[in-house]
Design a protein around this motif. Structure first.
Motif, short mmCIF file in Angstrom:
data_model
loop_
_atom_site.label_atom_id
_atom_site.label_comp_id
_atom_site.label_asym_id
_atom_site.label_seq_id
_atom_site.Cartn_x
_atom_site.Cartn_y
_atom_site.Cartn_z
N GLN A 125 10.54 -0.97 3.84
CA GLN A 125 9.38 -1.75 3.46
C GLN A 125 8.92 -2.58 4.65
O GLN A 125 9.60 -2.89 5.49
N LEU A 126 7.63 -2.85 4.62
CA LEU A 126 6.91 -3.72 5.84
C LEU A 126 5.86 -4.61 5.06
O LEU A 126 5.84 -4.57 3.88
N GLN A 127 5.61 -5.76 5.77
CA GLN A 127 4.94 -6.82 5.31
C GLN A 127 3.54 -6.64 6.30
O GLN A 127 3.67 -6.72 7.55
N LEU A 128 2.45 -6.74 5.28
CA LEU A 128 1.25 -6.90 6.08
C LEU A 128 0.71 -8.24 5.92
O LEU A 128 0.59 -8.58 4.92
N LEU A 129 0.21 -8.71 7.26
CA LEU A 129 -0.42 -10.19 6.89
C LEU A 129 -1.58 -10.30 7.71
O LEU A 129 -1.67 -9.47 8.82
N ILE A 130 -2.72 -10.92 7.37
CA ILE A 130 -3.95 -10.95 8.03
C ILE A 130 -3.78 -11.98 9.47
O ILE A 130 -2.96 -13.15 9.56
N ALA A 131 -3.80 -11.17 10.55
CA ALA A 131 -3.28 -11.61 11.84
C ALA A 131 -4.00 -13.14 12.07
O ALA A 131 -3.41 -13.98 12.87
N ASP A 132 -5.38 -13.25 11.75
CA ASP A 132 -5.96 -14.63 11.93
C ASP A 132 -5.40 -15.63 11.08
O ASP A 132 -5.71 -16.92 11.23
N ASN A 133 -4.83 -15.34 9.98
CA ASN A 133 -4.28 -16.35 9.09
C ASN A 133 -3.24 -15.92 8.37
O ASN A 133 -3.02 -15.61 7.35
N PRO A 134 -1.94 -15.60 9.38
CA PRO A 134 -0.73 -15.09 8.50
C PRO A 134 -0.06 -15.90 7.31
O PRO A 134 -0.19 -17.08 7.73
N GLY A 135 0.50 -15.35 6.33
CA GLY A 135 0.91 -16.09 5.52
C GLY A 135 0.24 -16.39 4.25
O GLY A 135 0.49 -16.80 3.13
N TYR A 136 -1.27 -16.60 4.54
CA TYR A 136 -2.27 -16.85 3.34
C TYR A 136 -2.10 -15.82 2.16
O TYR A 136 -2.27 -16.23 1.32
N VAL A 137 -2.46 -14.63 2.73
CA VAL A 137 -2.18 -13.33 1.87
C VAL A 137 -1.34 -12.45 2.50
O VAL A 137 -1.30 -12.27 3.74
N VAL A 138 -0.33 -11.98 1.56
CA VAL A 138 0.81 -11.02 1.86
C VAL A 138 0.55 -9.92 1.13
O VAL A 138 0.48 -9.88 -0.30
N LEU A 139 0.76 -8.54 1.78
CA LEU A 139 0.90 -7.44 1.01
C LEU A 139 2.37 -6.77 1.69
O LEU A 139 2.31 -6.42 2.80
N ASP A 140 3.22 -6.52 0.76
CA ASP A 140 4.39 -5.95 1.04
C ASP A 140 4.47 -4.41 0.77
O ASP A 140 3.90 -4.28 -0.61
N VAL A 141 4.48 -3.73 1.48
CA VAL A 141 4.32 -2.15 1.19
C VAL A 141 5.65 -1.47 1.40
O VAL A 141 6.33 -1.56 2.30
N GLY A 142 6.36 -1.12 0.22
CA GLY A 142 7.33 0.08 0.22
C GLY A 142 7.22 1.48 0.19
O GLY A 142 6.44 1.96 -0.53
N LEU A 143 7.88 2.17 1.21
CA LEU A 143 7.62 3.67 1.25
C LEU A 143 8.87 4.50 1.01
O LEU A 143 9.86 4.09 1.93
N ASN A 144 8.98 5.37 0.21
CA ASN A 144 10.10 6.30 -0.16
C ASN A 144 9.62 7.55 0.36
O ASN A 144 9.24 8.26 -0.61
N GLY A 145 9.57 8.13 1.47
CA GLY A 145 8.96 9.33 1.98
C GLY A 145 9.82 10.46 1.06
O GLY A 145 9.04 11.61 0.82
N ALA A 146 11.27 10.48 1.15
CA ALA A 146 11.96 11.57 0.51
C ALA A 146 11.47 11.68 -0.95
O ALA A 146 11.42 12.97 -1.49
N LYS A 147 11.03 10.54 -1.67
CA LYS A 147 10.81 10.74 -3.02
C LYS A 147 9.16 10.84 -3.45
O LYS A 147 8.71 10.73 -4.41
N GLN A 148 8.41 10.45 -2.30
CA GLN A 148 6.89 10.43 -2.42
C GLN A 148 6.42 9.47 -3.38
O GLN A 148 5.32 9.51 -4.15
N ARG A 149 7.11 8.14 -3.25
CA ARG A 149 6.96 7.27 -4.24
C ARG A 149 6.76 6.02 -3.41
O ARG A 149 7.33 5.72 -2.38
N GLY A 150 6.54 4.86 -3.84
CA GLY A 150 6.45 3.41 -3.13
C GLY A 150 6.02 2.42 -4.04
O GLY A 150 5.91 2.64 -5.26
N VAL A 151 6.18 1.12 -3.70
CA VAL A 151 5.89 0.10 -4.34
C VAL A 151 4.90 -0.90 -3.63
O VAL A 151 4.86 -0.76 -2.15
#
Length: 136
Positions: free
Chosen positions: A39-65
């Motif tokens: 999983q990684l967390q993506l934040l807007i660089a100019d305003n971190p924490g205001y909007v968050v998108l966490d991206v989970g990737l499971n390459g082996a299953k070709q699925r994510g969250v």
């Protein structure tokens, strides 16, 4: 398009700054290649924490969250797929794990498109994803 802070490396003191689609793809490819659901967390660089998108990737299953939170919205949201898995999926973020709802996994291609839409809209919640309210 906005610059993003990508948090995923527990050894790094600072985030990876992502300014282009190619740089975002490189980060997503890194996580998808891990031998476990990452999983990684993506934040807007100019305003971190205001909007968050966490991206989970499971390459082996070709699925994510996905997990989306915006301070202007009353709730946080997780992606909602068409299947229920048992046990609920767990994705690992910088040394800790996060259990997602049993219905949260979606195709990996959709997860990747959502991350790009988040970047291109400056933190908007991706439209082509079905969302469910996140409950603890």
């Amino acid at each position: 398009m906005v610059a993003l802070e990508a948090w995923f490396d527990s050894d790094a003191e600072d985030p990876t700054i992502v300014r282009t689609s190619d740089e975002l793809d490189a980060v997503l490819d890194t996580i998808a290649a891990w031998p476990y659901p990452g999983q990684l967390q993506l934040l807007i660089a100019d305003n971190p924490g205001y909007v968050v998108l966490d991206v989970g990737l499971n390459g082996a299953k070709q699925r994510g969250v996905l997990f989306y939170s915006n301070q202007e919205l009353p709730d946080a949201y997780a992606s909602q797929g068409s299947d229920t898995v048992d046990p609920a999926p767990i994705y690992y973020y910088m040394g800790s794990d996060t259990e997602f709802p049993a219905t949260a996994e979606i195709p990996l291609a959709d997860v990747r498109r959502a991350a790009h839409e988040y970047m291109s809209t400056g933190g908007g919640r991706p439209h082509d994803i079905t969302w469910q309210v996140w409950t603890d």
